[in-house]
Design an enzyme around this catalytic site. Structure first.
Site, PDB file in Angstrom:
ATOM      1  N   GLY A   1      -4.886  -7.891  -1.944  1.00  0.00           N
ATOM      2  CA  GLY A   1      -4.848  -6.004  -1.101  1.00  0.00           C
ATOM      3  C   GLY A   1      -4.082  -5.706  -2.275  1.00  0.00           C
ATOM      4  O   GLY A   1      -3.414  -5.513  -1.842  1.00  0.00           O
ATOM      5  N   HIS A   2      -4.665  -4.602  -3.104  1.00  0.00           N
ATOM      6  CA  HIS A   2      -3.308  -3.765  -3.710  1.00  0.00           C
ATOM      7  C   HIS A   2      -3.655  -2.284  -3.249  1.00  0.00           C
ATOM      8  O   HIS A   2      -5.340  -1.087  -3.209  1.00  0.00           O
ATOM      9  CB  HIS A   2      -3.686  -3.790  -5.217  1.00  0.00           C
TER      10      HIS A   2
ATOM     11  N   GLN B   1      -1.532 -11.687  -6.416  1.00  0.00           N
ATOM     12  CA  GLN B   1      -1.144 -13.056  -5.774  1.00  0.00           C
ATOM     13  C   GLN B   1       0.737 -12.844  -6.462  1.00  0.00           C
ATOM     14  O   GLN B   1       1.182 -11.389  -7.090  1.00  0.00           O
ATOM     15  CB  GLN B   1      -0.979 -14.331  -5.384  1.00  0.00           C
TER      16      GLN B   1
ATOM     17  N   ASP C   1      13.353   1.870   0.122  1.00  0.00           N
ATOM     18  CA  ASP C   1      13.701   2.825   0.961  1.00  0.00           C
ATOM     19  C   ASP C   1      14.071   1.659   2.210  1.00  0.00           C
ATOM     20  O   ASP C   1      14.123   2.388   3.030  1.00  0.00           O
ATOM     21  CB  ASP C   1      12.466   3.448   0.909  1.00  0.00           C
TER      22      ASP C   1
ATOM     23  N   ASP D   1       1.948  -9.272  -2.316  1.00  0.00           N
ATOM     24  CA  ASP D   1       2.169  -8.336  -2.221  1.00  0.00           C
ATOM     25  C   ASP D   1       3.337  -7.256  -2.113  1.00  0.00           C
ATOM     26  O   ASP D   1       4.242  -6.883  -0.851  1.00  0.00           O
ATOM     27  CB  ASP D   1       2.404  -8.710   0.022  1.00  0.00           C
TER      28      ASP D   1
ATOM     29  N   LYS E   1       0.819  -0.097  -6.423  1.00  0.00           N
ATOM     30  CA  LYS E   1       1.111   1.042  -6.589  1.00  0.00           C
ATOM     31  C   LYS E   1       1.940   1.246  -8.402  1.00  0.00           C
ATOM     32  O   LYS E   1       1.635   2.038  -8.821  1.00  0.00           O
ATOM     33  CB  LYS E   1       2.295   1.116  -5.795  1.00  0.00           C
TER      34      LYS E   1
ATOM     35  N   GLY F   1      -4.661  -8.328   7.115  1.00  0.00           N
ATOM     36  CA  GLY F   1      -3.846  -7.609   8.344  1.00  0.00           C
ATOM     37  C   GLY F   1      -3.044  -8.462  10.106  1.00  0.00           C
ATOM     38  O   GLY F   1      -2.125  -8.298  10.178  1.00  0.00           O
ATOM     39  N   ARG F   2      -2.810  -9.741   9.185  1.00  0.00           N
ATOM     40  CA  ARG F   2      -1.635 -10.716   9.272  1.00  0.00           C
ATOM     41  C   ARG F   2      -0.223 -10.259   9.233  1.00  0.00           C
ATOM     42  O   ARG F   2      -0.068  -9.697   8.407  1.00  0.00           O
ATOM     43  CB  ARG F   2      -1.310 -12.163   8.767  1.00  0.00           C
TER      44      ARG F   2
HETATM   45  P1  IMP Z   1      -5.479 -18.646  -0.523  1.00  0.00           P
HETATM   46  O1  IMP Z   1      -5.590 -17.160  -1.736  1.00  0.00           O
HETATM   47  O2  IMP Z   1      -7.216 -17.794   0.554  1.00  0.00           O
HETATM   48  O3  IMP Z   1      -6.153 -19.371  -0.834  1.00  0.00           O
HETATM   49  O4  IMP Z   1      -4.565 -18.638   0.443  1.00  0.00           O
HETATM   50  C1  IMP Z   1      -3.216 -19.213   0.116  1.00  0.00           C
HETATM   51  C2  IMP Z   1      -2.110 -18.837  -0.303  1.00  0.00           C
HETATM   52  O5  IMP Z   1      -1.746 -17.623  -0.397  1.00  0.00           O
HETATM   53  C3  IMP Z   1      -1.920 -18.395   1.544  1.00  0.00           C
HETATM   54  O6  IMP Z   1      -0.980 -18.474   1.614  1.00  0.00           O
HETATM   55  C4  IMP Z   1      -2.480 -16.800   1.412  1.00  0.00           C
HETATM   56  O7  IMP Z   1      -1.681 -16.302   2.497  1.00  0.00           O
HETATM   57  C5  IMP Z   1      -1.519 -16.818  -0.117  1.00  0.00           C
HETATM   58  N1  IMP Z   1      -2.354 -15.255   0.122  1.00  0.00           N
HETATM   59  C6  IMP Z   1      -3.476 -15.548  -0.989  1.00  0.00           C
HETATM   60  N2  IMP Z   1      -3.820 -13.878  -1.459  1.00  0.00           N
HETATM   61  C7  IMP Z   1      -2.291 -12.785  -1.035  1.00  0.00           C
HETATM   62  C8  IMP Z   1      -2.074 -11.954  -1.472  1.00  0.00           C
HETATM   63  O8  IMP Z   1      -2.642 -11.353  -1.968  1.00  0.00           O
HETATM   64  N3  IMP Z   1      -0.485 -11.652  -1.215  1.00  0.00           N
HETATM   65  C9  IMP Z   1       0.092 -12.850  -0.771  1.00  0.00           C
HETATM   66  N4  IMP Z   1      -0.259 -13.906  -0.204  1.00  0.00           N
HETATM   67  C10 IMP Z   1      -1.428 -14.294  -0.650  1.00  0.00           C
END
Ligand code: IMP
Length: 426
Positions: free
Chosen positions: A40-41, A222, A331, A13, A18, A300-301
């Site tokens: 989620g980009h 990630q 910012d 994240d 961007k 959405g968490r």
């Molecule tokens: P998984 O990739 O869904 O198996 O999740 C494993 C861990 O990676 C969890 O803590 C998720 O919240 C985190 N995670 C997976 N994809 C993302 C991402 O795109 N952004 C932030 N955390 C992620």
């Protein structure tokens, strides 16, 4: 020949979407090399928001081709939805988007198992429940279904049957119901048929691009601290998110990588469980969450928020071999009068400037306090236009982690960017 990796330098994240969208016009090809629809980009163009989970973030640039590489895991229904959503916005993907036939397919029971495991608190790590872990498990166990298999109904049927047999006791043990093999075969063969025009030999296309001296942008998903080998195991994702993962995940040799750019937020966030030394569970953390709209773009968490962790960033510089860092969301810090940065950890009375192998959850961060700034930043287009305190903040990061900062993002929109340069020439 020129291949540049864009990699997350924290816990995901960081704003890779961007940055890749900004760099894509300089590239012939953008290749996503790891992860799946857990990512989620987010792209914001002219105030309009677009979230991509699988399709590379270069897709809005007509001249740039996009490849989803063999290191990814693909939920074909999500992919199709994304293709259609882009089509509705007038973005054509046919002949511009290629999906590796070697990429593994996320199946319904992968998502079911991920969900059931997360529901059992003794093994929950806070995954996105997108079936990512079980899909990579199948890949490593050499019983996975690949995108190429979707194009051959009878192979798909027999491979799927064998695959489901392997999961049968696991699903039973978790209290779930084994899905119907024939039904999945029919559904996925149909998805394969619909996606047929997109599936092909992606690594051959990447190789040709390398041989014909094209510019390739390798897009990670990630972040470093979520990498299966380098992250805060077991609170990690199931792929190699680090820059090294780009070689295997896209089919590019290490000697072809010319630069590595790490993306880091000006503070730190994390979603899901696991150690987070600089986490702020107070009003300041909430202020960052509100100002930065820190809610997961996939689930959405609410994201956990905290001060910038320079020990973790120093680690990311080292394990990715970063040439440069792009700082995002600077910012957001305008909301905070006094800023802290974690320059070291303390563990059992010892000062650590590097990430320990274990007990990351037991370290105490050692902070330095820096002056904040009140000014709005989105109109700044160069670093020298930033308030002096913001410039000092960036200088401090460079000094602590030993890596220079290039681009600085000062707002969500494409336009809100300072010091954007051609990433292939630095
Ligand atoms: P998984 O990739 O869904 O198996 O999740 C494993 C861990 O990676 C969890 O803590 C998720 O919240 C985190 N995670 C997976 N994809 C993302 C991402 O795109 N952004 C932030 N955390 C992620």
């Amino acid at each position: 020949m020129s291949a540049v990796v864009v990699v997350g330098a924290q816990w995901g994240d960081e704003g890779k979407g961007k940055v890749v969208d900004l760099y894509a016009p300089y590239a012939h090809l953008v290749v996503r090399y790891a992860g799946g629809a857990n990512a989620g980009h987010t792209l914001v163009v002219g105030g309009e928001k677009l979230i991509l989970h699988l399709i590379p973030s270069g897709i809005l640039h007509e001249e740039t081709k996009c490849v989803v590489g063999q290191g990814t895991v693909i939920d074909p229904a999500v992919l199709l939805k994304e293709i259609r959503a882009l089509g509705e916005r007038g973005v054509s993907t046919l002949a511009r988007l290629l999906i590796s036939q070697r990429a593994h397919v996320v199946l319904p029971h992968h998502k079911l198992i991920d969900e059931l495991r997360e529901a059992k608190s003794d093994c929950a790590i806070g995954t996105t429940k997108r079936g990512i872990g079980p899909c990579y498990e199948d890949k490593v166990a050499r019983r996975g279904i690949r995108m190429g298999d979707l194009l051959d109904g009878s192979r798909l049927g027999s491979n799927l049957e064998a695959n489901l047999q392997a999961w049968r006791p696991v699903i039973k043990d978790l209290g779930g119901t084994l899905p119907d093999a024939e039904l999945i075969t029919a559904q996925y063969a149909e998805l394969g048929d619909t996606l047929r025009g997109y599936i092909g030999d992606a690594s051959a296309v990447v190789r040709e691009a390398v041989e014909s001296d094209q510019k390739i942008l390798l897009e990670g998903a990630q972040g470093t601290m979520l990498d299966i080998d380098n992250g805060t195991y077991p609170f990690v994702t199931s792929s190699n998110a680090v820059a090294g993962g780009a070689c295997a995940g896209a089919g590019v040799g290490p000697t072809h990588i010319t630069r590595v750019i790490g993306i880091a937020k000006a503070y730190t966030t994390r979603v899901g469980g696991g150690p987070f030394p600089t986490e702020l569970e107070d009003d300041t953390g909430q202020k960052l969450r509100d100002a930065g709209a820190e809610y997961g773009s996939t689930t959405g968490r609410p994201r956990r928020c905290g001060w910038l962790d320079l020990v973790a960033l120093r680690y990311a510089v080292a394990v990715n071999g970063l040439d440069e860092i792009a700082i995002t969301k600077l910012d957001v810090l305008s909301a905070v009068p006094e800023l802290k940065v974690c320059i070291a950890y303390e563990l059992d009375g010892q000062r650590l400037s590097h990430l320990p192998y274990e007990h990351i959850d037991a370290v105490t961060p050692i902070y330095d306090t820096l002056e904040g700034w009140d000014d709005e930043l989105p109109s700044c287009r160069t670093r020298s236009e930033l308030p002096i305190a913001a410039q000092r903040y960036l200088e401090r990061i460079e000094k602590e982690v030993g890596c220079r900062i290039g681009l600085v993002s000062v707002g969500p929109d494409r336009e809100d960017t300072a010091d954007l340069r051609d990433p292939f020439y630095g």
